[in-house]
Design an enzyme around this catalytic site. Sequence first.
Site, PDB file in Angstrom:
ATOM      1  N   SER A 211       1.883   6.313  -0.099  1.00  0.00           N
ATOM      2  CA  SER A 211       1.776   7.419  -0.316  1.00  0.00           C
ATOM      3  C   SER A 211       0.788   8.323  -0.356  1.00  0.00           C
ATOM      4  CB  SER A 211       2.529   8.136  -0.663  1.00  0.00           C
ATOM      5  OG  SER A 211       2.652   7.872  -2.357  1.00  0.00           O
ATOM      6  N   HIS A 239       7.848   6.829   3.741  1.00  0.00           N
ATOM      7  CA  HIS A 239       6.453   7.412   4.957  1.00  0.00           C
ATOM      8  C   HIS A 239       6.258   7.551   6.027  1.00  0.00           C
ATOM      9  CE1 HIS A 239       5.466  10.431   1.575  1.00  0.00           C
ATOM     10  NE2 HIS A 239       5.052   9.114   0.787  1.00  0.00           N
ATOM     11  N   LYS A 270      11.658  13.561   3.584  1.00  0.00           N
ATOM     12  CA  LYS A 270      10.416  13.633   5.015  1.00  0.00           C
ATOM     13  C   LYS A 270      10.812  14.020   5.907  1.00  0.00           C
ATOM     14  CE  LYS A 270       8.415  11.196   1.530  1.00  0.00           C
ATOM     15  NZ  LYS A 270       8.432  12.057   0.253  1.00  0.00           N
TER      16      LYS A 270
HETATM   17  C1  LIG Z   1       7.836   6.104  -1.133  1.00  0.00           C
HETATM   18  C2  LIG Z   1       8.515   7.107  -1.484  1.00  0.00           C
HETATM   19  N1  LIG Z   1       9.795   6.492  -2.420  1.00  0.00           N
HETATM   20  C3  LIG Z   1      10.679   7.265  -2.429  1.00  0.00           C
HETATM   21  C4  LIG Z   1       9.712   8.363  -3.047  1.00  0.00           C
HETATM   22  C5  LIG Z   1      11.052   9.774  -3.152  1.00  0.00           C
HETATM   23  O1  LIG Z   1      11.540  10.584  -2.503  1.00  0.00           O
HETATM   24  P1  LIG Z   1      12.802  11.967  -2.575  1.00  0.00           P
HETATM   25  O2  LIG Z   1      11.994  12.575  -2.412  1.00  0.00           O
HETATM   26  O3  LIG Z   1      14.072  11.577  -1.586  1.00  0.00           O
HETATM   27  O4  LIG Z   1      13.350  11.307  -4.410  1.00  0.00           O
HETATM   28  C6  LIG Z   1       9.323   9.505  -2.458  1.00  0.00           C
HETATM   29  C7  LIG Z   1       8.532  10.652  -3.123  1.00  0.00           C
HETATM   30  O5  LIG Z   1       7.541  11.451  -2.504  1.00  0.00           O
HETATM   31  C8  LIG Z   1       7.973   8.301  -1.730  1.00  0.00           C
HETATM   32  O6  LIG Z   1       6.786   8.837  -1.193  1.00  0.00           O
END
Ligand SMILES: Cc1ncc(COP(=O)(O)O)c(C=O)c1O
Length: 422
Positions: A211, A239, A270
């Site tokens: 991310s 992502h 996303k």
């Molecule tokens: C790689 C990754 N996993 C999990 C999440 C968590 O997702 P959520 O926003 O649905 O809680 C994010 C959120 O930024 C993320 O970037």
Amino acid sequence: MEDDLSEALDTRHNSANDDGAQAAPAASRDAFAKAHSFNRAELAEASGLHPYFKPIAAQHGGTVLANGREMVITGSNDYLGLTQDDRLKQAARAALDTFGTSCTGSRFLTGTLTLHETLEGRLAAFLDKEAALTFSAGYLGCLSVVAALAGRHDILYYDRENHASLYDAARLSFATLRKYAHNDLDELDRLLRADANRPGGRIIVSDGVFSMSGHIVDLPGLVELKHRYGARLIIDDAHATGVLGATGRGSGEHFGLMDEVDVVIGTFSKSFASVGGFMAGERKVVQFVKHHARPFIFTAALPAMQMAAALSALDIMEGESQHRERLWHNVERFRNGMQNLGFDTLGSETPIVPVLVGEDDRTLAFWKGLWDAGVFTTPALPPGVPQGQAIIRTSVNANHTDEQLERLLAAFEKVGKGLGVI
Ligand SMILES: Cc1ncc(COP(=O)(O)O)c(C=O)c1O
């Protein structure tokens, strides 16, 4: 002050998550003393250098209304640009009329709607898995899957650059933890080999697209190690779903290895332009998580509006390739533009384009220059990134127009030259 700010406002995983090492607060008889003496955020705000929690008053395509003016936004995760799509809004409204505003209960008890089962069936089919399960957030999906499956006798191997959700999931699990350097499969190999005679199961967990750096996981390498050591493989494609692969099915499709990923974790926050999370995998494994994961059982179910919006986004992902095509057109245009200007984008291969600035002070000054130039974005500072490698974390979406991308490039050029970054 910038160092303090970065520590206080780390946006990715932080040192507190990093195997539990956190500096002990000064001893005090009042547990709230640390909160009462915390003034870094106010100091940063007063000096105009607090880049986080900036409120958005309205949103339209690639722009937002913030600070009383229209700004081009870069860094959001609305990859396919669907948060403004009328079809999603209408689906959410219809679900609101049918199911009301909340489930007000756990999935386990009174919170399971027919819509949960419809959405889960569609996700399983989309990802070519036997079953799927939804969660109230992607974060809770990571906690649920990892904490339920990585048991007391198991060993969990994870990439150093994994998202905070997976760090927290690792801490919540009772497994033995092994961290390997980012995408460093030689180190992972050494760790797996060193554990060869230990009892218990092995699980490798990694982001599909990282991310902060925008790197893609070395999935072929992980699959090879998974087979060599009899491990299970969990990929968080937050992502990647909707973005990677010929039909947007994520990192597995990108590498032609969908069947090799034992569990896919995803989010609706996303590409799906909603909120919530999901897992997809073998029916027995989903059933196990459903009956064991505390972050799934002890929280209210994902509301109908969010599911209806995600379902509508899934229809669009399956039926209309133009959003993904436009996304990649924009990614290439923006990334090439930045590289031609001389910026270091840290080898990103995805819509997440980190722009290396370096020192924290300079990065905050860079952010402020962009803010003043009408660009809404955020920096990532250590410990979220290595010392001396602070970045502006940009990302490009399908709803950016060519004109907006030009505005972004012009602002980056002006600020980058002014600060001597390019
Ligand atoms: C790689 C990754 N996993 C999990 C999440 C968590 O997702 P959520 O926003 O649905 O809680 C994010 C959120 O930024 C993320 O970037």
